[in-house]
Design a protein around this motif. Structure first.
Motif, PDB file in Angstrom:
ATOM      1  N   UNK A   1       0.822  -1.209   0.000  1.00 20.94           N
ATOM      2  CA  UNK A   1       0.000   0.000   0.000  1.00 20.94           C
ATOM      3  C   UNK A   1       0.857   1.259   0.000  1.00 20.94           C
ATOM      4  N   UNK A   2       0.334   2.296  -0.635  1.00 23.66           N
ATOM      5  CA  UNK A   2       1.035   3.578  -0.721  1.00 23.66           C
ATOM      6  C   UNK A   2       0.304   4.586   0.150  1.00 23.66           C
ATOM      7  N   UNK A   3       1.037   5.210   1.053  1.00 23.64           N
ATOM      8  CA  UNK A   3       0.478   6.253   1.911  1.00 23.64           C
ATOM      9  C   UNK A   3       1.000   7.604   1.452  1.00 23.64           C
ATOM     10  N   UNK A   4       0.113   8.486   1.071  1.00 24.66           N
ATOM     11  CA  UNK A   4       0.496   9.837   0.680  1.00 24.66           C
ATOM     12  C   UNK A   4       0.352  10.782   1.852  1.00 24.66           C
ATOM     13  N   UNK A   5       1.364  11.586   2.096  1.00 22.37           N
ATOM     14  CA  UNK A   5       1.321  12.569   3.184  1.00 22.37           C
ATOM     15  C   UNK A   5       1.449  13.947   2.565  1.00 22.37           C
ATOM     16  N   UNK A   6       0.422  14.762   2.762  1.00 19.88           N
ATOM     17  CA  UNK A   6       0.399  16.079   2.145  1.00 19.88           C
ATOM     18  C   UNK A   6      -0.168  17.104   3.125  1.00 19.88           C
ATOM     19  N   UNK A   7      -0.141  18.351   2.736  1.00 18.38           N
ATOM     20  CA  UNK A   7      -0.597  19.429   3.608  1.00 18.38           C
ATOM     21  C   UNK A   7       0.241  20.668   3.388  1.00 18.38           C
ATOM     22  N   UNK A   8      -0.151  21.783   3.980  1.00 18.77           N
ATOM     23  CA  UNK A   8       0.559  23.048   3.746  1.00 18.77           C
ATOM     24  C   UNK A   8       1.971  23.035   4.306  1.00 18.77           C
ATOM     25  N   UNK A   9       2.869  23.856   3.751  1.00 14.12           N
ATOM     26  CA  UNK A   9       4.234  23.966   4.285  1.00 14.12           C
ATOM     27  C   UNK A   9       4.209  24.356   5.760  1.00 14.12           C
ATOM     28  N   UNK A  10       5.104  23.780   6.539  1.00 15.78           N
ATOM     29  CA  UNK A  10       5.187  24.118   7.957  1.00 15.78           C
ATOM     30  C   UNK A  10       4.297  23.291   8.857  1.00 15.78           C
ATOM     31  N   UNK A  11       3.538  22.361   8.267  1.00 13.71           N
ATOM     32  CA  UNK A  11       2.636  21.547   9.078  1.00 13.71           C
ATOM     33  C   UNK A  11       3.379  20.429   9.808  1.00 13.71           C
ATOM     34  N   UNK A  12       4.626  20.172   9.394  1.00 15.97           N
ATOM     35  CA  UNK A  12       5.416  19.131  10.059  1.00 15.97           C
ATOM     36  C   UNK A  12       5.340  17.790   9.360  1.00 15.97           C
ATOM     37  N   UNK A  13       5.182  17.797   8.045  1.00 11.47           N
ATOM     38  CA  UNK A  13       5.056  16.545   7.290  1.00 11.47           C
ATOM     39  C   UNK A  13       6.308  15.684   7.407  1.00 11.47           C
ATOM     40  N   UNK A  14       7.485  16.303   7.288  1.00 14.42           N
ATOM     41  CA  UNK A  14       8.736  15.531   7.348  1.00 14.42           C
ATOM     42  C   UNK A  14       8.953  14.943   8.739  1.00 14.42           C
ATOM     43  N   UNK A  15       8.639  15.709   9.765  1.00  9.62           N
ATOM     44  CA  UNK A  15       8.778  15.206  11.134  1.00  9.62           C
ATOM     45  C   UNK A  15       7.811  14.060  11.379  1.00  9.62           C
TER      46      UNK A  15
ATOM     47  N   UNK B   1       7.623  -3.706  -6.083  1.00 12.39           N
ATOM     48  CA  UNK B   1       8.254  -4.969  -6.469  1.00 12.39           C
ATOM     49  C   UNK B   1       9.342  -5.372  -5.478  1.00 12.39           C
ATOM     50  N   UNK B   2       9.859  -4.388  -4.735  1.00 15.00           N
ATOM     51  CA  UNK B   2      11.034  -4.624  -3.889  1.00 15.00           C
ATOM     52  C   UNK B   2      10.713  -5.221  -2.524  1.00 15.00           C
ATOM     53  N   UNK B   3       9.450  -5.497  -2.266  1.00 11.03           N
ATOM     54  CA  UNK B   3       9.108  -6.189  -1.031  1.00 11.03           C
ATOM     55  C   UNK B   3       9.015  -5.328   0.205  1.00 11.03           C
ATOM     56  N   UNK B   4       8.835  -4.014   0.032  1.00 10.49           N
ATOM     57  CA  UNK B   4       8.637  -3.156   1.208  1.00 10.49           C
ATOM     58  C   UNK B   4       7.255  -3.410   1.805  1.00 10.49           C
ATOM     59  N   UNK B   5       7.167  -3.211   3.111  1.00 14.63           N
ATOM     60  CA  UNK B   5       5.877  -3.374   3.794  1.00 14.63           C
ATOM     61  C   UNK B   5       5.050  -2.097   3.734  1.00 14.63           C
ATOM     62  N   UNK B   6       5.737  -0.962   3.690  1.00 17.69           N
ATOM     63  CA  UNK B   6       5.060   0.339   3.633  1.00 17.69           C
ATOM     64  C   UNK B   6       5.794   1.247   2.660  1.00 17.69           C
ATOM     65  N   UNK B   7       5.025   2.014   1.880  1.00 19.52           N
ATOM     66  CA  UNK B   7       5.615   3.030   1.002  1.00 19.52           C
ATOM     67  C   UNK B   7       4.958   4.362   1.336  1.00 19.52           C
ATOM     68  N   UNK B   8       5.792   5.365   1.612  1.00 15.36           N
ATOM     69  CA  UNK B   8       5.296   6.714   1.918  1.00 15.36           C
ATOM     70  C   UNK B   8       5.718   7.660   0.806  1.00 15.36           C
ATOM     71  N   UNK B   9       4.783   8.467   0.336  1.00 16.62           N
ATOM     72  CA  UNK B   9       5.103   9.550  -0.595  1.00 16.62           C
ATOM     73  C   UNK B   9       4.752  10.851   0.103  1.00 16.62           C
ATOM     74  N   UNK B  10       5.787  11.649   0.377  1.00 16.54           N
ATOM     75  CA  UNK B  10       5.568  12.945   1.036  1.00 16.54           C
ATOM     76  C   UNK B  10       5.660  14.056  -0.002  1.00 16.54           C
ATOM     77  N   UNK B  11       4.611  14.850  -0.139  1.00 15.21           N
ATOM     78  CA  UNK B  11       4.576  15.873  -1.179  1.00 15.21           C
ATOM     79  C   UNK B  11       5.099  17.205  -0.676  1.00 15.21           C
ATOM     80  N   UNK B  12       5.319  18.119  -1.625  1.00 14.20           N
ATOM     81  CA  UNK B  12       5.754  19.467  -1.269  1.00 14.20           C
ATOM     82  C   UNK B  12       4.636  20.229  -0.587  1.00 14.20           C
ATOM     83  N   UNK B  13       3.392  19.815  -0.815  1.00 16.99           N
ATOM     84  CA  UNK B  13       2.265  20.431  -0.127  1.00 16.99           C
ATOM     85  C   UNK B  13       1.888  21.800  -0.642  1.00 16.99           C
ATOM     86  N   UNK B  14       2.193  22.075  -1.883  1.00 20.04           N
ATOM     87  CA  UNK B  14       1.775  23.347  -2.468  1.00 20.04           C
ATOM     88  C   UNK B  14       1.142  23.073  -3.823  1.00 20.04           C
TER      89      UNK B  14
END
Length: 303
Positions: A44-58, A133-146
């Motif tokens: 499964x792919x989890x997308x993390x998005x939101x406005x800059x400064x919301x703390x997405x990377x943390x 294909x690489x057998x990861x259990x989780x995939x995260x895509x973090x966007x720029x949020x703009x």
């Protein structure tokens, strides 16, 4: 070469994964057949998005810690804004995630948007297929949020997490229905700040009447810097992904992916550098008309 890469990818070799991504990005001969040969991945792919400064990377960093502590293998794609002049990533690799770069169960890659109008990397669909294909259990895509990236991530991710902060009250009030609609989970980060509880209550009230009863949107409070609420968020993501089915929404998301891939293939004959050179000779003239230029260039390859 491609068969060796695929073999390396399937055993989770990070060098093979990185090499394959680079070759696909650069459209090296045979890349399309390589993509067609990829086994069907179900990570499964989890997308993390939101406005800059919301703390997405943390927040992403905290999720990595939570999942790796459970013995899971995690892949992260960080979509960075890019310079319109050289298409390179401006932020580069996220310093906050530096603890994970040598972890054998974690793969992190920063990707420039390369001027993609949607806000994501132009090869994001292919890259996520490689990671699946690489057998990861989780995939995260973090966007720029703009810009439009919040909407585009919904066409890629199985679960879309929208991150906001308590001070975003006015911003949430003016959110487009489209942005509210794409969220599968809302995270109110930095929820140790004043008025956080009031903001969460108002957000839940906004969400309640907006959607059909068959889509429940969780609202999770976190303090990502202190790792608070991360377990609850991970559980909400897992819960949502356990109930993903081929419904109308999923078909529309797949339709969007197919449309993007076809559109990009149709655009292959057009090279940005060639367009730039053609514009150099035309744009400074008083009679320059952008729409005439586009029509002539599209029909003849020059203007």
């Amino acid at each position: 070469m491609w068969k060796q890469l695929l073999a390396g990818i399937q055993i989770g070799n990070h060098q093979s994964i990185a090499r394959a991504i680079s070759l696909v990005e650069n459209e090296v001969e045979g890349y399309d057949h390589f993509l067609q040969s990829l086994p069907i991945g179900k990570t499964p792919i989890t997308g993390i998005t939101g406005p800059p400064g919301a703390g997405k990377s943390t927040l992403t960093d905290a999720l990595i810690g939570h999942w790796t502590a459970q013995g899971k293998k995690v892949a992260i794609l960080c979509i960075d804004p890019s310079s319109p002049f050289n298409m390179g990533a401006l932020l580069g690799d996220r310093i906050r995630m530096s603890d994970w770069y040598n972890h054998p169960g974690v793969y992190i890659r920063s990707l420039a948007t390369r001027g993609s109008l949607g806000g994501l990397h132009p090869y994001i669909i292919e890259i996520t297929a490689i990671l699946q294909t690489a057998g990861f259990d989780e995939i995260i895509v973090e966007t720029v949020g703009v810009g439009q990236s919040e909407i585009e991530i919904a066409g890629l991710a199985d679960t879309t997490v929208v991150v906001v902060v308590p001070e975003a009250g006015d911003e949430v009030q003016t959110m487009k229905a489209g942005l509210m609609e794409i969220a599968d989970v809302f995270v109110v980060n930095k929820s140790d700040r004043p008025d956080a509880d009031s903001f969460v209550k108002n957000l839940r009230l906004m969400l309640a009447p907006a959607f059909n009863s068959d889509k429940k949107i969780e609202v999770i409070k976190t303090v990502a810097s202190q790792k608070e609420g991360i377990g609850e968020l991970a559980n909400a993501i897992t819960e949502h992904q356990q109930h993903i089915s081929i419904n109308n929404r999923k078909i529309w998301l797949l339709t969007e992916r197919v449309y993007q891939l076809i559109a990009r293939n149709r655009m292959k004959p057009y090279d940005k550098k060639a367009i730039y050179q053609a514009l150099q000779a035309k744009a400074s003239k008083e009679q320059f008309n952008l729409f005439t230029f586009v029509n002539e260039y599209a029909n003849t390859g020059n203007a």
